[in-house]
Enzyme design. Structure first.
Site, PDB file in Angstrom:
ATOM      1  N   LYS A 199       0.825  -1.217   0.000  1.00 64.06           N
ATOM      2  CA  LYS A 199       0.000   0.000   0.000  1.00 64.06           C
ATOM      3  C   LYS A 199       0.858   1.265   0.000  1.00 64.06           C
ATOM      4  O   LYS A 199       0.433   2.306  -0.479  1.00 64.06           O
ATOM      5  CB  LYS A 199      -0.963  -0.011   1.181  1.00 64.06           C
TER       6      LYS A 199
HETATM    7  C1  LIG Z   1      -4.608  -4.370   1.210  1.00 62.59           C
HETATM    8  C2  LIG Z   1      -3.888  -5.664   1.119  1.00 62.59           C
HETATM    9  C3  LIG Z   1      -4.264  -6.669   0.190  1.00 62.59           C
HETATM   10  C4  LIG Z   1      -5.460  -6.535  -0.721  1.00 62.59           C
HETATM   11  O1  LIG Z   1      -5.280  -5.573  -1.734  1.00 62.59           O
HETATM   12  P1  LIG Z   1      -6.515  -4.963  -2.548  1.00 62.59           P
HETATM   13  O2  LIG Z   1      -5.979  -3.827  -3.305  1.00 62.59           O
HETATM   14  O3  LIG Z   1      -7.522  -4.537  -1.493  1.00 62.59           O
HETATM   15  O4  LIG Z   1      -7.075  -6.049  -3.407  1.00 62.59           O
HETATM   16  C5  LIG Z   1      -3.495  -7.825   0.130  1.00 62.59           C
HETATM   17  N1  LIG Z   1      -2.434  -8.010   0.942  1.00 62.59           N
HETATM   18  C6  LIG Z   1      -2.042  -7.084   1.851  1.00 62.59           C
HETATM   19  C7  LIG Z   1      -0.876  -7.365   2.726  1.00 62.59           C
HETATM   20  C8  LIG Z   1      -2.751  -5.875   1.976  1.00 62.59           C
HETATM   21  O5  LIG Z   1      -2.363  -4.965   2.888  1.00 62.59           O
END
Ligand SMILES: *Cc1c(COP(=O)(O)O)cnc(C)c1O
Length: 479
Positions: A120
């Site tokens: 993220k």
């Molecule tokens: C947010 C997150 C996801 C999922 O990603 P999306 O964009 O919501 O599909 C998967 N793995 C981790 C570690 C995350 O923080």
């Protein structure tokens, strides 16, 4: 580049108009009016670019109302080796998202070297710089209000810390986050970051955020904003690493490459869909879910049935524990030929029947064009995959990445490189690593002893009025 809403009423907004927002005025999501298409010559010219140059090359196509020199500066400031460094053996931080070969034809794209050890950060760090610039340009301020169970909140705080004109009010369930996540967030000492530990569970935090946001007068007066996963700039910033991953493994521009993506809110893989629509030769987008398999069910059957919160299971890949996938409407918009009336009717049907079913429709017959395949994992699968990666590749992976690797391997094809996206580092999920490997995860050096740092947070009741008062006392009011 102009943007339209998936619900059809809002048309013609610029990138800067939608930058700070979430939902469009008509309740839809922002989409580019048409995808920029790259020719083979364009792709060839991108082949040897650094992450920074790729980010600029992709983003300038979407953020056409941000002056190029400004965009260049913001991108250069965001994607630097000292922000994306965890010093893992054999990794080159200059690469920003280093690629590692696991075995012949199978690769891991490291996306978790940012400040909070999850992918993220790739988008959120850029968002922080874009927000700060746009607010200064408009002479505005923003109070970001959010609820988190861990990953999103810390990523947002590390992206917004110390930014002019921005304050963050982040609600989390008191005593319910892991010690590591709590330490990550609560040890921030920046005066624009406020950690509100709410006596309750994550849903109580979300209810408070909704209640505060529904007070439109308050929302306007204090210019309350969010950084949730439907933010368009967040999605588009993620398009870049598909280009990076592609060029790192494709034998030549034009050769097919597949990607395996652990999915929750469909944000990460939506960026892959966009890259593919732009002409990046992605063969398959392999979508992986955990036990919360709403999206896997859709791609297998054509039925989209979001679960209620009661039906949503708590799993050992918690960042994928979603009940409905907030970015999914973007893909369905393309699938139904960009017909907002059709989106309206499908979502209305979902509100009344709890699901919509595309089986037997002409739209469903076109699904093969988009390259999606899918699969799901259980806790047991996760443990086995973590163990196998450790034994075979001497690589410790986190439970979310394991979900992607497991499903990716099921769809692996001879002669097509497979890139698995790493979405977090194992250090964030020590309990599952301990269960799988009988040992604690390695922790990047800069996080050693983080639990011993002084922490800052206030404990509050799960009450919108209490939270509003807290914001009133600390927010920058807007004139
Ligand atoms: C947010 C997150 C996801 C999922 O990603 P999306 O964009 O919501 O599909 C998967 N793995 C981790 C570690 C995350 O923080």
């Amino acid at each position: 580049m102009r943007y339209v809403s998936t619900r059809g009423e809002d048309q013609g907004a610029g990138f800067r108009d939608i930058l700070l927002g979430g939902l469009m005025g008509d309740g839809g999501l922002a989409m580019p009016s048409a995808y920029p298409r790259l020719s083979t010559a364009d792709l060839e010219s991108m082949h040897a670019m650094s992450y920074r140059d790729l980010a600029f090359a992709v983003l300038r196509l979407f953020a056409t109302d941000v002056p190029e020199a400004v965009l260049r500066g913001l991108v250069d400031k965001t994607y630097t080796a000292d922000v994306y460094c965890n010093g893992r053996p054999g990794e080159d931080a200059q690469q920003i998202t280093p690629v590692r070969q696991l075995e012949l034809g199978v690769y891991l794209l490291a996306l978790s070297n940012g400040p909070t050890l999850a992918f993220k950060d790739m988008a959120m760090q850029l968002l922080g710089n874009l927000f700060e610039w746009a607010l200064a340009e408009n002479g505005e301020t923003l109070n970001i209000l959010g609820a988190t169970s861990g990953d999103t909140g810390s990523s947002a705080e590390y992206a917004m810390r110390g930014k002019h004109g921005i304050r963050v009010f982040m609600l989390s369930p008191h005593g319910k986050m892991s010690l590591f996540q709590t330490a990550q967030m609560f040890s921030l000492s920046d005066s624009n970051i406020h950690n509100l530990a709410v006596r309750g569970v994550f849903d109580d935090c979300q209810d408070v955020v909704k209640a505060v946001s529904n007070d439109l007068a308050f929302k306007r007066q204090y210019r309350i904003g969010t950084v949730n996963s439907i933010n368009w700039a967040r999605v588009v910033a993620q398009v870049v690493y598909y280009f990076k991953g592609y060029f790192a493994v494709a034998p030549e521009a034009g050769a097919p490459v597949s990607f395996a993506v652990p999915s929750g809110n469909f944000g990460n893989i939506c960026a892959g869909h966009i890259a593919r629509m732009m002409g990046l030769p992605i063969r398959r987008l392999i979508l992986a879910t955990n036990e919360n398999d709403v999206l896997d069910e859709f791609f297998r059957t054509g039925v989209y049935r979001p679960r209620g919160t009661a039906e949503t299971r708590q799993t050992s890949s918690p960042s994928m524990d979603i009940s409905k996938a907030s970015n999914f409407e973007r893909f369905v918009f393309d699938l139904v030929g960009r017909d907002p009336a059709r989106i309206e009717s499908l979502w209305r049907q979902m509100a009344t029947d709890g699901a919509f079913d595309l089986r037997g429709t002409p739209e469903w017959q076109t699904i093969g064009r988009y390259g999606f395949v899918s699969g799901a994992s259980t806790h047991q699968n996760r443990l086995e995959t973590i163990r196998r990666a450790w034994e075979t590749y001497r690589l410790m992976i986190d439970p979310h990445t394991a979900d992607g690797l497991k499903v990716g391997m099921e769809y692996r094809e001879e002669g097509v490189p497979l890139v698995c996206l790493e979405t977090a580092l194992p250090a964030k999920f020590a309990e599952t690593i301990q269960e799988a490997l009988g040992r604690a995860p390695v922790r990047p050096r800069k996080f050693e002893g983080i639990e011993q740092l002084p922490q800052r947070s206030v404990v509050l009741a799960p009450d919108a009025e209490v939270v509003k008062n807290f914001i009133r006392e600390r927010a920058v009011e807007c004139g």
